[in-house]
Design a protein around this motif. Sequence first.
Motif, PDB file in Angstrom:
ATOM      1  N   GLU A  71     -31.844   9.263  77.578  1.00 41.29           N
ATOM      2  CA  GLU A  71     -30.582  10.005  77.699  1.00 41.29           C
ATOM      3  C   GLU A  71     -29.940   9.626  79.019  1.00 41.29           C
ATOM      4  N   TRP A  72     -28.711   9.176  78.939  1.00 36.23           N
ATOM      5  CA  TRP A  72     -27.989   8.755  80.132  1.00 36.23           C
ATOM      6  C   TRP A  72     -26.776   9.662  80.258  1.00 36.23           C
ATOM      7  N   LYS A  73     -26.828  10.577  81.203  1.00 37.86           N
ATOM      8  CA  LYS A  73     -25.732  11.521  81.386  1.00 37.86           C
ATOM      9  C   LYS A  73     -24.674  10.878  82.282  1.00 37.86           C
ATOM     10  N   LEU A  74     -23.448  10.915  81.824  1.00 34.35           N
ATOM     11  CA  LEU A  74     -22.338  10.319  82.567  1.00 34.35           C
ATOM     12  C   LEU A  74     -21.487  11.407  83.202  1.00 34.35           C
ATOM     13  N   ASP A  75     -21.025  11.154  84.427  1.00 35.68           N
ATOM     14  CA  ASP A  75     -20.104  12.078  85.076  1.00 35.68           C
ATOM     15  C   ASP A  75     -18.740  12.023  84.409  1.00 35.68           C
ATOM     16  N   GLN A  76     -18.386  10.859  83.926  1.00 35.47           N
ATOM     17  CA  GLN A  76     -17.105  10.653  83.268  1.00 35.47           C
ATOM     18  C   GLN A  76     -17.287   9.577  82.207  1.00 35.47           C
ATOM     19  N   GLU A  77     -16.424   9.601  81.221  1.00 39.89           N
ATOM     20  CA  GLU A  77     -16.485   8.603  80.155  1.00 39.89           C
ATOM     21  C   GLU A  77     -16.239   7.207  80.728  1.00 39.89           C
ATOM     22  N   PRO A  78     -16.837   6.192  80.131  1.00 39.35           N
ATOM     23  CA  PRO A  78     -16.577   4.825  80.587  1.00 39.35           C
ATOM     24  C   PRO A  78     -15.086   4.477  80.475  1.00 39.35           C
ATOM     25  N   VAL A  79     -14.651   3.623  81.375  1.00 37.31           N
ATOM     26  CA  VAL A  79     -13.255   3.220  81.404  1.00 37.31           C
ATOM     27  C   VAL A  79     -13.054   2.082  80.407  1.00 37.31           C
ATOM     28  N   PRO A  80     -12.017   2.156  79.576  1.00 37.19           N
ATOM     29  CA  PRO A  80     -11.744   1.044  78.661  1.00 37.19           C
ATOM     30  C   PRO A  80     -11.454  -0.247  79.432  1.00 37.19           C
ATOM     31  N   ILE A  81     -11.817  -1.367  78.860  1.00 34.38           N
ATOM     32  CA  ILE A  81     -11.602  -2.671  79.500  1.00 34.38           C
ATOM     33  C   ILE A  81     -10.128  -2.880  79.829  1.00 34.38           C
ATOM     34  N   GLN A  82      -9.245  -2.453  78.942  1.00 35.90           N
ATOM     35  CA  GLN A  82      -7.806  -2.633  79.188  1.00 35.90           C
ATOM     36  C   GLN A  82      -7.363  -1.888  80.442  1.00 35.90           C
ATOM     37  N   THR A  83      -7.947  -0.705  80.689  1.00 37.72           N
ATOM     38  CA  THR A  83      -7.612   0.059  81.894  1.00 37.72           C
ATOM     39  C   THR A  83      -8.095  -0.680  83.131  1.00 37.72           C
ATOM     40  N   GLU A  84      -9.299  -1.261  83.056  1.00 37.59           N
ATOM     41  CA  GLU A  84      -9.798  -2.059  84.179  1.00 37.59           C
ATOM     42  C   GLU A  84      -8.876  -3.244  84.445  1.00 37.59           C
ATOM     43  N   LEU A  85      -8.451  -3.900  83.386  1.00 34.88           N
ATOM     44  CA  LEU A  85      -7.541  -5.041  83.545  1.00 34.88           C
ATOM     45  C   LEU A  85      -6.208  -4.609  84.147  1.00 34.88           C
ATOM     46  N   ASP A  86      -5.708  -3.445  83.722  1.00 37.04           N
ATOM     47  CA  ASP A  86      -4.461  -2.929  84.291  1.00 37.04           C
ATOM     48  C   ASP A  86      -4.603  -2.690  85.788  1.00 37.04           C
ATOM     49  N   LEU A  87      -5.754  -2.151  86.197  1.00 37.97           N
ATOM     50  CA  LEU A  87      -6.000  -1.915  87.626  1.00 37.97           C
ATOM     51  C   LEU A  87      -6.077  -3.242  88.380  1.00 37.97           C
ATOM     52  N   LEU A  88      -6.770  -4.210  87.807  1.00 43.58           N
ATOM     53  CA  LEU A  88      -6.882  -5.518  88.459  1.00 43.58           C
ATOM     54  C   LEU A  88      -5.524  -6.203  88.593  1.00 43.58           C
ATOM     55  N   LYS A  89      -4.712  -6.123  87.538  1.00 43.45           N
ATOM     56  CA  LYS A  89      -3.401  -6.783  87.538  1.00 43.45           C
ATOM     57  C   LYS A  89      -2.361  -6.053  88.367  1.00 43.45           C
ATOM     58  N   SER A  90      -2.641  -4.809  88.738  1.00 42.27           N
ATOM     59  CA  SER A  90      -1.661  -4.030  89.501  1.00 42.27           C
ATOM     60  C   SER A  90      -1.466  -4.559  90.919  1.00 42.27           C
ATOM     61  N   GLY A  91      -2.456  -5.295  91.433  1.00 42.74           N
ATOM     62  CA  GLY A  91      -2.344  -5.837  92.782  1.00 42.74           C
ATOM     63  C   GLY A  91      -2.662  -4.837  93.872  1.00 42.74           C
ATOM     64  N   VAL A  92      -3.186  -3.685  93.503  1.00 42.57           N
ATOM     65  CA  VAL A  92      -3.473  -2.628  94.474  1.00 42.57           C
ATOM     66  C   VAL A  92      -4.876  -2.749  95.060  1.00 42.57           C
ATOM     67  N   LEU A  93      -5.816  -3.312  94.312  1.00 45.64           N
ATOM     68  CA  LEU A  93      -7.215  -3.290  94.722  1.00 45.64           C
ATOM     69  C   LEU A  93      -7.513  -4.072  95.991  1.00 45.64           C
ATOM     70  N   TRP A  94      -6.874  -5.175  96.224  1.00 45.11           N
ATOM     71  CA  TRP A  94      -7.138  -5.937  97.438  1.00 45.11           C
ATOM     72  C   TRP A  94      -5.865  -6.609  97.905  1.00 45.11           C
ATOM     73  N   ARG A  95      -5.838  -6.881  99.190  1.00 46.04           N
ATOM     74  CA  ARG A  95      -4.744  -7.617  99.814  1.00 46.04           C
ATOM     75  C   ARG A  95      -5.296  -8.939 100.335  1.00 46.04           C
ATOM     76  N   ARG A  96      -4.430  -9.895 100.520  1.00 46.62           N
ATOM     77  CA  ARG A  96      -4.855 -11.203 101.024  1.00 46.62           C
ATOM     78  C   ARG A  96      -5.556 -11.028 102.376  1.00 46.62           C
ATOM     79  N   GLY A  97      -6.743 -11.615 102.490  1.00 45.36           N
ATOM     80  CA  GLY A  97      -7.502 -11.536 103.731  1.00 45.36           C
ATOM     81  C   GLY A  97      -8.294 -10.257 103.900  1.00 45.36           C
TER      82      GLY A  97
END
Length: 93
Positions: free
Chosen positions: A19-45
């Motif tokens: 039994e693996w209890k999760l704090d929150q439901e897993p994030v859909p892959i499309q949501t992860e891709l949206d976050l990656l493509k948003s340009g917010v996660l990292w800045r150059r350097g």
Amino acid sequence: TTELPEFIPEYTGITKHIEWKLDQEPVPIQTELDLLKSGVLWRRGEFCAIPDSSDRFYEIERKCKELGMTVNQGFLIRKQTLVTKAMVNAWKL
């Protein structure tokens, strides 16, 4: 005759359930891709940890909430992306 490894239920006759209890439901892959493509996660350097009280932290937190994920989920995606970028670009050093 081929010997089977001990962990196969057909070999031992024992079935185990995890039994693996999760704090929150897993994030859909499309949501992860949206976050990656948003340009917010990292800045150059930017290759370091972000302090909890910085403007960058709050910027990432806002984007994560907008996409319906926790800040921890967003920062785990950020961490994995930075590690991947470092591995892919290591040959340039």
